[in-house]
Design a protein around this motif. Structure first.
Motif, PDB file in Angstrom:
ATOM      1  N   UNK A   1      13.224  -5.141   7.274  1.00 22.16           N
ATOM      2  CA  UNK A   1      13.194  -3.685   7.427  1.00 22.16           C
ATOM      3  C   UNK A   1      13.369  -2.998   6.073  1.00 22.16           C
ATOM      4  N   UNK A   2      14.300  -3.507   5.266  1.00 22.56           N
ATOM      5  CA  UNK A   2      14.534  -2.927   3.943  1.00 22.56           C
ATOM      6  C   UNK A   2      13.303  -3.096   3.058  1.00 22.56           C
ATOM      7  N   UNK A   3      12.661  -4.248   3.124  1.00 24.99           N
ATOM      8  CA  UNK A   3      11.465  -4.495   2.325  1.00 24.99           C
ATOM      9  C   UNK A   3      10.322  -3.562   2.739  1.00 24.99           C
ATOM     10  N   UNK A   4      10.302  -3.194   4.022  1.00 25.95           N
ATOM     11  CA  UNK A   4       9.253  -2.298   4.510  1.00 25.95           C
ATOM     12  C   UNK A   4       9.479  -0.858   4.078  1.00 25.95           C
TER      13      UNK A   4
ATOM     14  N   UNK B   1      -4.609  -6.662   8.531  1.00 18.46           N
ATOM     15  CA  UNK B   1      -4.643  -6.494   9.983  1.00 18.46           C
ATOM     16  C   UNK B   1      -5.815  -5.610  10.392  1.00 18.46           C
ATOM     17  N   UNK B   2      -6.406  -5.952  11.515  1.00 13.88           N
ATOM     18  CA  UNK B   2      -7.386  -5.084  12.147  1.00 13.88           C
ATOM     19  C   UNK B   2      -6.677  -4.358  13.282  1.00 13.88           C
ATOM     20  N   UNK B   3      -6.566  -3.034  13.145  1.00 15.50           N
ATOM     21  CA  UNK B   3      -5.788  -2.236  14.090  1.00 15.50           C
ATOM     22  C   UNK B   3      -6.712  -1.290  14.851  1.00 15.50           C
TER      23      UNK B   3
ATOM     24  N   UNK C   1      -0.723  -5.328   4.616  1.00 15.61           N
ATOM     25  CA  UNK C   1       0.737  -5.274   4.519  1.00 15.61           C
ATOM     26  C   UNK C   1       1.233  -6.422   3.644  1.00 15.61           C
ATOM     27  N   UNK C   2       2.363  -6.266   2.913  1.00 17.04           N
ATOM     28  CA  UNK C   2       3.160  -5.034   2.864  1.00 17.04           C
ATOM     29  C   UNK C   2       2.466  -3.945   2.055  1.00 17.04           C
ATOM     30  N   UNK C   3       2.829  -2.688   2.347  1.00 16.39           N
ATOM     31  CA  UNK C   3       2.277  -1.563   1.605  1.00 16.39           C
ATOM     32  C   UNK C   3       2.779  -1.623   0.170  1.00 16.39           C
TER      33      UNK C   3
ATOM     34  N   UNK D   1       5.824  -5.914  11.665  1.00 17.18           N
ATOM     35  CA  UNK D   1       5.653  -5.457  10.285  1.00 17.18           C
ATOM     36  C   UNK D   1       4.931  -4.119  10.242  1.00 17.18           C
ATOM     37  N   UNK D   2       3.898  -3.962  11.067  1.00 14.56           N
ATOM     38  CA  UNK D   2       3.179  -2.692  11.120  1.00 14.56           C
ATOM     39  C   UNK D   2       4.092  -1.592  11.643  1.00 14.56           C
TER      40      UNK D   2
END
Length: 268
Positions: free
Chosen positions: A128-131, A224-226, A244-246, A99-100
């Motif tokens: 992918x489209x939703x992202x 998320x912790x990135x 997420x999602x943005x 997702x990221x």
């Protein structure tokens, strides 16, 4: 097995489509044997055809200079990157979250960049489209088999962003050569697998879900912790929280995506 758009089929030609379909059919024991090396030739033809289609659409030579050296990313993710964007000619690793990865590429895709994804047999097109990914500019090579290195190299000759998934079998020597090729061609290489010498490495260390009734109902968002590490401008390790999602790319009605497919066709 390769997923391409309808316009690309005209470039492939009937012979290439027939060959690709034949590669997935159950072999007939009474039929004559296929020539040795045909699988490699078919995959190479498909990769070159995708490349040609992308170049014709973009109407420019591979690579870029000046301001175009940076591919844009959503504002919420810009703090993860040393220059606030994805730098052409480099290798980036996104470890621990598809997702990221999709969110990171969404802005570049939305603004016209072509993307090829190699070795993602379970990638969800709807996800992918939703992202925010523009499916009309995506080429999928789900199962490159033993020809993964050749397929990625061919795509790097002209596709803006080439993503290498976990099912792309590569050696360390392959990775070094592909990193050099991305630098020479001025295109971006993104890996969802370990990649020695990557310029930027984004690693998801932890994640929590949230939703209705403090997450007891539908799970809608994930925090998320990135951690970012890497070389040169990314040598100083930092840690960021990403949700997420943005919001900018959230799809209000996912069913609308299902009812209006982007004209992709599965060959093979």
């Amino acid at each position: 097995m390769t997923l391409v758009d309808d316009a690309l089929l005209e470039v492939l030609g009937s012979s290439a489509v027939t060959a690709a379909r034949a590669a997935t059919e159950v072999p007939d024991p009474l039929a004559p044997a296929r020539p040795a090396g045909s699988t490699h030739a078919e995959r190479a033809l498909l990769a070159r055809s995708v490349l040609r289609r992308a170049e014709l659409s973009a109407r420019r030579a591979p690579g870029a200079t000046g301001e175009e050296k940076l591919l844009p990313v959503p504002e919420e993710l810009s703090g993860l990157l040393p220059f606030g964007g994805l730098q052409r000619g480099t290798a980036v690793v996104v470890d621990g979250s598809t997702s990221l990865l999709l969110a990171l590429l969404s802005e570049a895709s939305r603004t016209g960049a072509w993307t090829a994804m190699v070795g993602f047999p379970r990638l969800g097109v709807l996800a992918a489209a939703e992202a925010g990914i523009d499916l009309g500019r995506v080429a999928l090579v789900p199962s490159p088999g033993p020809d993964a290195a050749a397929a990625v190299a061919a795509l790097l000759d002209g596709i803006d962003v080439v993503v290498v998934g976990p099912q792309a079998a590569l050696t360390d020597a392959d990775r070094r050569r592909l990193t050099s090729r991305a630098r020479e061609r001025g295109n971006l290489l993104v890996a969802a697998q370990p990649w020695a010498g990557a310029h930027v490495v984004l690693t998801v260390r932890a994640g929590t879900w949230s939703g209705m009734d403090q997450g007891a109902g539908y799970l809608r968002r994930r925090r998320l912790t990135v951690e970012r590490s890497g070389r040169a401008g990314a040598a100083r390790s930092i840690e960021r929280q990403v949700e997420l999602p943005l919001r900018a790319h959230a799809v209000k009605n996912p069913r609308q995506v299902e009812k209006t497919p982007p004209g992709l066709r599965l060959v093979g």
